[in-house]
Write an enzyme that holds these catalytic residues in place. Structure first.
Site, short mmCIF file in Angstrom:
data_model
loop_
_atom_site.label_atom_id
_atom_site.label_comp_id
_atom_site.label_asym_id
_atom_site.label_seq_id
_atom_site.Cartn_x
_atom_site.Cartn_y
_atom_site.Cartn_z
N GLU A 114 0.88 -1.17 0.00
CA GLU A 114 0.00 0.00 0.00
C GLU A 114 0.91 1.21 0.00
OE1 GLU A 114 -2.98 -0.64 -0.67
OE2 GLU A 114 -2.84 -2.77 -0.23
N CYS B 51 -1.68 8.84 4.39
CA CYS B 51 -1.67 8.54 2.96
C CYS B 51 -2.97 8.99 2.32
CB CYS B 51 -1.44 7.06 2.74
SG CYS B 51 -2.46 6.09 3.83
P1 NAD Z 1 9.04 5.26 3.09
O1 NAD Z 1 8.79 4.64 1.76
O2 NAD Z 1 10.10 6.28 3.21
O3 NAD Z 1 9.40 4.13 4.17
C1 NAD Z 1 8.55 3.01 4.35
C2 NAD Z 1 9.40 1.86 4.84
O4 NAD Z 1 10.26 1.45 3.78
C3 NAD Z 1 10.29 2.19 6.03
O5 NAD Z 1 10.36 1.09 6.89
C4 NAD Z 1 11.62 2.47 5.36
O6 NAD Z 1 12.72 2.27 6.22
C5 NAD Z 1 11.60 1.45 4.24
N1 NAD Z 1 12.49 1.79 3.14
C6 NAD Z 1 12.88 3.02 2.72
N2 NAD Z 1 13.69 2.91 1.65
C7 NAD Z 1 13.80 1.58 1.39
C8 NAD Z 1 14.51 0.84 0.41
N3 NAD Z 1 15.24 1.44 -0.53
N4 NAD Z 1 14.37 -0.50 0.42
C9 NAD Z 1 13.61 -1.10 1.34
N5 NAD Z 1 12.93 -0.46 2.30
C10 NAD Z 1 13.02 0.88 2.32
O7 NAD Z 1 7.62 5.83 3.60
P2 NAD Z 1 7.30 6.63 4.93
O8 NAD Z 1 7.84 8.01 4.81
O9 NAD Z 1 7.61 5.83 6.13
O10 NAD Z 1 5.70 6.68 4.82
C11 NAD Z 1 5.05 7.58 3.99
C12 NAD Z 1 4.61 6.92 2.69
O11 NAD Z 1 3.79 5.80 2.98
C13 NAD Z 1 3.76 7.85 1.86
O12 NAD Z 1 4.08 7.69 0.50
C14 NAD Z 1 2.34 7.36 2.14
O13 NAD Z 1 1.40 7.68 1.13
C15 NAD Z 1 2.57 5.89 2.28
N6 NAD Z 1 1.51 5.25 3.05
C16 NAD Z 1 0.56 4.57 2.36
C17 NAD Z 1 -0.47 3.95 3.04
C18 NAD Z 1 -1.55 3.19 2.30
O14 NAD Z 1 -2.33 2.50 2.94
N7 NAD Z 1 -1.61 3.31 0.98
C19 NAD Z 1 -0.53 4.05 4.43
C20 NAD Z 1 0.47 4.75 5.11
C21 NAD Z 1 1.50 5.35 4.40
#
Ligand code: NAD
Length: 541
Positions: free
Chosen positions: A293, A327
């Protein structure tokens, strides 16, 4: 389940505490907040039921008070991730065969621990780690996580009850096995409930899990982990590793036993992970389940017949609660010109009444954004908007990171419906408005549908049923969660299963049965009672 068709408690949504002045829960959460603020914690990795300290640490600080240290957490090396995988696979031998009612008992217990003894702690941790107001912490860390745990147990039993027809001669039984291997859960900073649900939903279905929380949420993730431990999740079933996300992910994805990913976070990270899984596909023992998501560029579109006060409130709450870091947060709005002046008046009055600061002061409606990277990015978009002749900042536009990462709720009005802040996910308290001509309802709906790569949430406001019906059809694929005369945020488990399509994710609807299906691999067992003894069919004469 060998000795009874057990029924689980009927899931009900956890009632939301008000935390109004004078209530005992307000006093308790403030006391807990202060105690946690004035002490420090050291968060180790958690592998096979053991706390592992690595000596390679990072600090944790509240976003609204970033010079204050809440503690440290330990970062994994590759060998720790490998150990987590190996011991999880060992734990699987027992966990995958654990009767479902025992798994249900553990996660129902976790729900009650959060509802009772851990409630103040998990809320205070979320206020500190993610800078949520008490209301935002309560609806996330307490209520939503409790709901996920309770409803998923009920959904699991509903799935198990789905069985094929049998005849008198043969009995058909569908067994809902966990995936063969282990599941990798990667969780975002913005919801403590998501951090808990992504590993727990897979574990509930009998899987073992490697869980990597966000660097910015480790402080409240630790409380979730403590709940799981106290609830009795056996050693090795949920393992928590922190550290370099690329190293951890590459190590996990290199394992032939990797059988599924449960991800929530940004779109580009998920797409990169999907690509890596594709590259490794020949190494896996099974086709991995890929559930993600991801981002959103969520809209509000208001017809000339809509109520301006309601539209303004939907923007005030939908765009600015939790600093727009949901989100589902509204970030692009399309307002009919005949109601715009009134909407603007109400909206600016609302924004001017917002108090901004630490969540410890419960008068504050807006607190800080998550970290400096987010702050700097938002500040640069605001600066660019100030310089651009085609756009106007009609509220906010100020920011200050001296003490905390505070961005004032900002409203940008643009003449260009494809202006960068109408298309790009900013993930902060910035909303952009495009005012359209009353007569251009159909054209505007087309614009809403075509402007963004995302399709997560969206809302339409109107008092005209024909206009609503046109919008419902025109925007069929523009949002996985679509709201009529309501803000686009605030989905409740069991009521509005959540998720979007296009670049917003695989739309596997967290908080519903649909999500749990992804963590099982059914086995069909046909038992024939009296087997034939002659191969010849009657037609052979
Ligand atoms: P992010 O993508 O920066 O991080 C999410 C997770 O991925 C973290 O645990 C992070 O450490 C990890 N991560 C980061 N880079 C990575 C890589 N290269 N390889 C593997 N893992 C990696 O997101 P965030 O800032 O924590 O959250 C915000 C984002 O999440 C926004 O885009 C938001 O829209 C989305 N979000 C979506 C939903 C949904 O239900 N659609 C819900 C909540 C948040």
């Amino acid at each position: 389940m060998g000795k009874g068709f057990f029924e689980v408690p009927v899931a009900i949504n956890e009632p939301i505490n008000s935390y109004a002045p004078g209530t005992p829960e307000r006093e308790e959460v403030l006391k807990t907040y202060k105690a946690m603020y004035n002490s420090t914690v050291d968060v180790p990795l958690y592998i096979n039921g053991k706390d592992i300290t690595t000596g390679d640490t990072a600090t944790m600080a509240p976003p609204h008070d970033h010079k204050h240290i809440l503690g440290t957490y330990h970062k994994a090396e590759k060998k720790h991730v490998q150990e987590a995988i190996d011991t999880a696979l060992e734990a699987r031998k027992k966990w995958a065969n654990m009767p479902w009612e025992q798994r249900a008992g553990i996660f129902l217990r976790a729900a009650e621990l959060i509802a009772g003894p851990y409630r103040a702690k998990i809320n205070a941790a979320t206020m500190l780690a993610q800078s949520k107001t008490i209301h935002q912490a309560e609806i996330d860390a307490a209520c939503e996580l409790i709901d996920f745990l309770r409803f998923n147990v009920q959904f699991m039993t509903e799935i198990y009850a789905e069985q094929p027809e049998s005849t008198s001669g043969a009995w058909n039984r569908l067994e809902y096995r966990p995936l063969e291997g282990f599941v990798y859960a990667i969780t975002p900073f913005n919801f403590t409930a998501i951090a808990g649900n992504l590993p727990a939903s897979a574990a509930l279905m009998g899987n073992v899990v490697i869980w990597k929380p966000s660097d910015s949420q480790v402080y409240s993730a630790k409380v979730v982990l403590d709940v799981f431990r106290e609830a009795g999740v056996p050693d090795g079933v949920i393992n928590m590793v922190m550290g370099d996300p690329i190293m951890i992910t590459d190590t996990v994805l290199a394992s032939p036993d990797f059988s599924g990913i449960h991800f929530t976070g940004s779109t580009h990270v998920f797409k990169d992970i999907w690509q890596k899984i594709g590259t490794n596909i020949h190494n896996y023992k099974t086709y991995p389940r890929i559930v993600g998501e991801t981002g959103g560029k969520d809209f509000i579109v208001a017809h000339k017949t809509s109520n301006p006060r309601q539209v303004a409130t939907a923007i005030a709450r939908g765009a600015f609660e939790f600093q727009g870091q949901k989100c589902s947060a509204a970030s692009r709005c399309y307002i009919s010109e005949s109601i715009w002046n009134e909407v603007k008046e109400y909206l600016t009055a609302d924004i001017n009444s917002f108090k901004i600061g630490s969540p410890e002061n419960m008068e504050n409606f807006v607190t800080a954004v998550i970290h400096e990277g987010s702050f700097d990015k938002l500040a640069s978009y605001i600066d660019n908007a100030k310089k651009d002749d085609n756009v106007e900042i009609i509220a906010g536009g100020k920011y200050d990171k001296s003490e905390g990462y505070f961005i004032h709720p900002t409203v940008i009005k643009t003449e260009d419906p494809k202006y960068t802040t109408m298309c790009t996910e900013l993930f902060g308290p910035v909303v952009t408005i495009y005012v359209f001509e009353d007569a251009k309802w159909n054209e505007t709906l087309k614009l809403v549908d075509e402007t963004s790569e995302y399709a997560l949430t969206g809302a339409v406001f109107s008092e005209d049923r024909y206009a609503l019906e046109t919008a419902v059809r025109a925007l069929e694929n523009a949002a996985g969660n679509f709201y009529i005369n309501d803000k686009p945020t605030g989905a409740v488990v069991g009521q509005q299963p959540f998720g979007g399509a296009r670049a917003s994710g695989t739309n596997d609807k967290a908080g519903s049965k649909l999500n749990l299906y992804r963590w099982i691999s059914p086995r069909m067992v046909k038992e024939t009672f009296v087997s034939p003894i002659d191969y010849k069919y009657p037609f052979l004469g």
